[in-house]
Design a protein around this motif. Structure first.
Motif, PDB file in Angstrom:
ATOM      1  N   CYS A   6       0.872  -1.176   0.000  1.00  0.00           N
ATOM      2  CA  CYS A   6       0.000   0.000   0.000  1.00  0.00           C
ATOM      3  C   CYS A   6       0.908   1.225   0.000  1.00  0.00           C
ATOM      4  CB  CYS A   6      -0.895  -0.007   1.229  1.00  0.00           C
ATOM      5  SG  CYS A   6      -1.968  -1.425   1.347  1.00  0.00           S
ATOM      6  N   HIS A   7       1.335   1.621  -1.167  1.00  0.00           N
ATOM      7  CA  HIS A   7       2.359   2.651  -1.279  1.00  0.00           C
ATOM      8  C   HIS A   7       1.842   4.076  -1.128  1.00  0.00           C
ATOM      9  CE1 HIS A   7       4.941  -0.614  -2.283  1.00  0.00           C
ATOM     10  NE2 HIS A   7       4.248  -0.888  -3.362  1.00  0.00           N
ATOM     11  N   LYS A   8       0.536   4.247  -1.057  1.00  0.00           N
ATOM     12  CA  LYS A   8       0.007   5.598  -0.955  1.00  0.00           C
ATOM     13  C   LYS A   8      -0.521   5.917   0.437  1.00  0.00           C
ATOM     14  CE  LYS A   8      -0.876   5.932  -5.800  1.00  0.00           C
ATOM     15  NZ  LYS A   8      -0.462   7.078  -6.486  1.00  0.00           N
ATOM     16  N   ILE A   9      -0.259   5.039   1.401  1.00  0.00           N
ATOM     17  CA  ILE A   9      -0.696   5.334   2.757  1.00  0.00           C
ATOM     18  C   ILE A   9       0.298   6.281   3.418  1.00  0.00           C
ATOM     19  CG2 ILE A   9      -1.907   3.151   3.056  1.00  0.00           C
ATOM     20  CD1 ILE A   9       0.497   2.198   4.715  1.00  0.00           C
ATOM     21  N   SER A  10      -0.191   6.983   4.414  1.00  0.00           N
ATOM     22  CA  SER A  10       0.688   7.898   5.142  1.00  0.00           C
ATOM     23  C   SER A  10       0.724   7.484   6.608  1.00  0.00           C
ATOM     24  CB  SER A  10       0.181   9.333   5.025  1.00  0.00           C
ATOM     25  OG  SER A  10      -0.993   9.480   5.802  1.00  0.00           O
ATOM     26  N   MET A  11       1.688   8.000   7.317  1.00  0.00           N
ATOM     27  CA  MET A  11       1.773   7.737   8.746  1.00  0.00           C
ATOM     28  C   MET A  11       0.538   8.272   9.449  1.00  0.00           C
ATOM     29  SD  MET A  11       3.208   6.334  11.257  1.00  0.00           S
ATOM     30  CE  MET A  11       4.688   5.751  10.479  1.00  0.00           C
ATOM     31  N   SER A  12       0.017   9.390   8.994  1.00  0.00           N
ATOM     32  CA  SER A  12      -1.180   9.977   9.595  1.00  0.00           C
ATOM     33  C   SER A  12      -2.355   8.996   9.543  1.00  0.00           C
ATOM     34  CB  SER A  12      -1.538  11.271   8.867  1.00  0.00           C
ATOM     35  OG  SER A  12      -2.750  11.782   9.347  1.00  0.00           O
ATOM     36  N   GLY A  13      -2.550   8.353   8.400  1.00  0.00           N
ATOM     37  CA  GLY A  13      -3.629   7.381   8.264  1.00  0.00           C
ATOM     38  C   GLY A  13      -3.443   6.181   9.177  1.00  0.00           C
ATOM     39  N   VAL A  14      -2.230   5.692   9.263  1.00  0.00           N
ATOM     40  CA  VAL A  14      -1.929   4.554  10.133  1.00  0.00           C
ATOM     41  C   VAL A  14      -2.193   4.927  11.593  1.00  0.00           C
ATOM     42  CG1 VAL A  14      -0.085   3.060  10.986  1.00  0.00           C
ATOM     43  CG2 VAL A  14      -0.289   3.498   8.536  1.00  0.00           C
ATOM     44  N   LEU A  15      -1.776   6.120  11.990  1.00  0.00           N
ATOM     45  CA  LEU A  15      -1.973   6.562  13.370  1.00  0.00           C
ATOM     46  C   LEU A  15      -3.453   6.693  13.712  1.00  0.00           C
ATOM     47  CD1 LEU A  15       0.895   9.186  13.745  1.00  0.00           C
ATOM     48  CD2 LEU A  15       0.822   6.851  14.647  1.00  0.00           C
ATOM     49  N   LYS A  16      -4.280   7.107  12.759  1.00  0.00           N
ATOM     50  CA  LYS A  16      -5.726   7.222  13.003  1.00  0.00           C
ATOM     51  C   LYS A  16      -6.330   5.856  13.297  1.00  0.00           C
ATOM     52  CE  LYS A  16      -6.523  11.446  10.484  1.00  0.00           C
ATOM     53  NZ  LYS A  16      -7.056  12.106   9.301  1.00  0.00           N
ATOM     54  N   VAL A  17      -5.931   4.844  12.535  1.00  0.00           N
ATOM     55  CA  VAL A  17      -6.451   3.499  12.772  1.00  0.00           C
ATOM     56  C   VAL A  17      -5.974   2.978  14.123  1.00  0.00           C
ATOM     57  CG1 VAL A  17      -6.460   1.098  11.969  1.00  0.00           C
ATOM     58  CG2 VAL A  17      -6.657   2.940  10.317  1.00  0.00           C
ATOM     59  N   ASP A  41       7.953   3.567   1.413  1.00  0.00           N
ATOM     60  CA  ASP A  41       8.245   4.791   2.159  1.00  0.00           C
ATOM     61  C   ASP A  41       9.142   4.504   3.356  1.00  0.00           C
ATOM     62  OD1 ASP A  41       8.239   7.204   3.432  1.00  0.00           O
ATOM     63  OD2 ASP A  41       6.067   7.471   3.336  1.00  0.00           O
ATOM     64  N   LYS A  42      10.382   4.969   3.312  1.00  0.00           N
ATOM     65  CA  LYS A  42      11.338   4.744   4.395  1.00  0.00           C
ATOM     66  C   LYS A  42      10.973   5.528   5.652  1.00  0.00           C
ATOM     67  CE  LYS A  42      15.213   3.866   1.318  1.00  0.00           C
ATOM     68  NZ  LYS A  42      14.713   4.425   0.082  1.00  0.00           N
ATOM     69  N   ARG A  43      10.061   6.489   5.549  1.00  0.00           N
ATOM     70  CA  ARG A  43       9.680   7.269   6.726  1.00  0.00           C
ATOM     71  C   ARG A  43       9.054   6.397   7.809  1.00  0.00           C
ATOM     72  NH1 ARG A  43       5.772  11.477   4.776  1.00  0.00           N
ATOM     73  NH2 ARG A  43       5.224   9.763   3.458  1.00  0.00           N
ATOM     74  N   PHE A  44       8.557   5.232   7.445  1.00  0.00           N
ATOM     75  CA  PHE A  44       7.971   4.349   8.442  1.00  0.00           C
ATOM     76  C   PHE A  44       9.040   3.764   9.359  1.00  0.00           C
ATOM     77  CE2 PHE A  44       4.401   4.662   5.625  1.00  0.00           C
ATOM     78  CZ  PHE A  44       3.324   4.634   6.490  1.00  0.00           C
ATOM     79  N   ALA A  45      10.295   3.997   9.040  1.00  0.00           N
ATOM     80  CA  ALA A  45      11.402   3.534   9.889  1.00  0.00           C
ATOM     81  C   ALA A  45      12.101   4.717  10.541  1.00  0.00           C
ATOM     82  CB  ALA A  45      12.378   2.708   9.059  1.00  0.00           C
ATOM     83  N   ASP A  46      11.391   5.808  10.723  1.00  0.00           N
ATOM     84  CA  ASP A  46      11.917   7.027  11.323  1.00  0.00           C
ATOM     85  C   ASP A  46      11.740   6.969  12.851  1.00  0.00           C
ATOM     86  OD1 ASP A  46      10.813   9.973  12.241  1.00  0.00           O
ATOM     87  OD2 ASP A  46      12.516  10.093  10.868  1.00  0.00           O
ATOM     88  N   ASP A  47      12.654   7.574  13.600  1.00  0.00           N
ATOM     89  CA  ASP A  47      12.589   7.551  15.068  1.00  0.00           C
ATOM     90  C   ASP A  47      11.260   8.091  15.596  1.00  0.00           C
ATOM     91  OD1 ASP A  47      15.218   6.795  14.760  1.00  0.00           O
ATOM     92  OD2 ASP A  47      16.059   8.415  15.965  1.00  0.00           O
TER      93      ASP A  47
END
Length: 109
Positions: free
Chosen positions: A22-33, A48-54
């Motif tokens: 799911c390459h178009k999901i964002s961290m914001s969407g994941v956090l809402k769920v 998205d490598k941002r999912f491995a951010d501190d």
């Protein structure tokens, strides 16, 4: 993210969530769920490598109060990018462990 928001609204008892390619999901969407549902097991496969951010690791562990298992798979990355060297992975696992008081186990693929 619209689908994630719909899940957050309409699936209040969701315990497992597997987001594969799911390459178009964002961290914001994941956090809402995570905030709306008692997700215990979360698996994310993304480019998205941002999912491995501190900071994102901390936010996921804080938002997912029921979360015990987190699997992150970043696809289409070069061999041994900075995010995935052993010392980096250990740091992210430590962040998850500290932020969740040992509740969340993180696996990187």
């Amino acid at each position: 993210d619209d689908c994630l928001e719909a899940m957050a609204r309409h699936c209040p008892n969701l315990k497992q969530l597997f987001l594969k390619y799911c390459h178009k999901i964002s961290m914001s969407g994941v956090l809402k769920v995570l905030a709306a549902c008692p997700i215990e097991e979360l698996s994310i496969s993304t480019e998205d490598k941002r999912f491995a951010d501190d900071t994102d690791m901390e936010n996921v562990c804080l938002a997912g109060s029921a979360l015990t298992s987190l699997e992150i798979r970043v696809v289409n990355h070069p061999v041994n990018p900075p995010y995935f060297v052993p010392s980096r992975l250990e740091k992210l696992q430590d962040i998850a462990r500290c932020t969740s008081n040992g509740r969340v186990f993180v696996k990187f693929c």
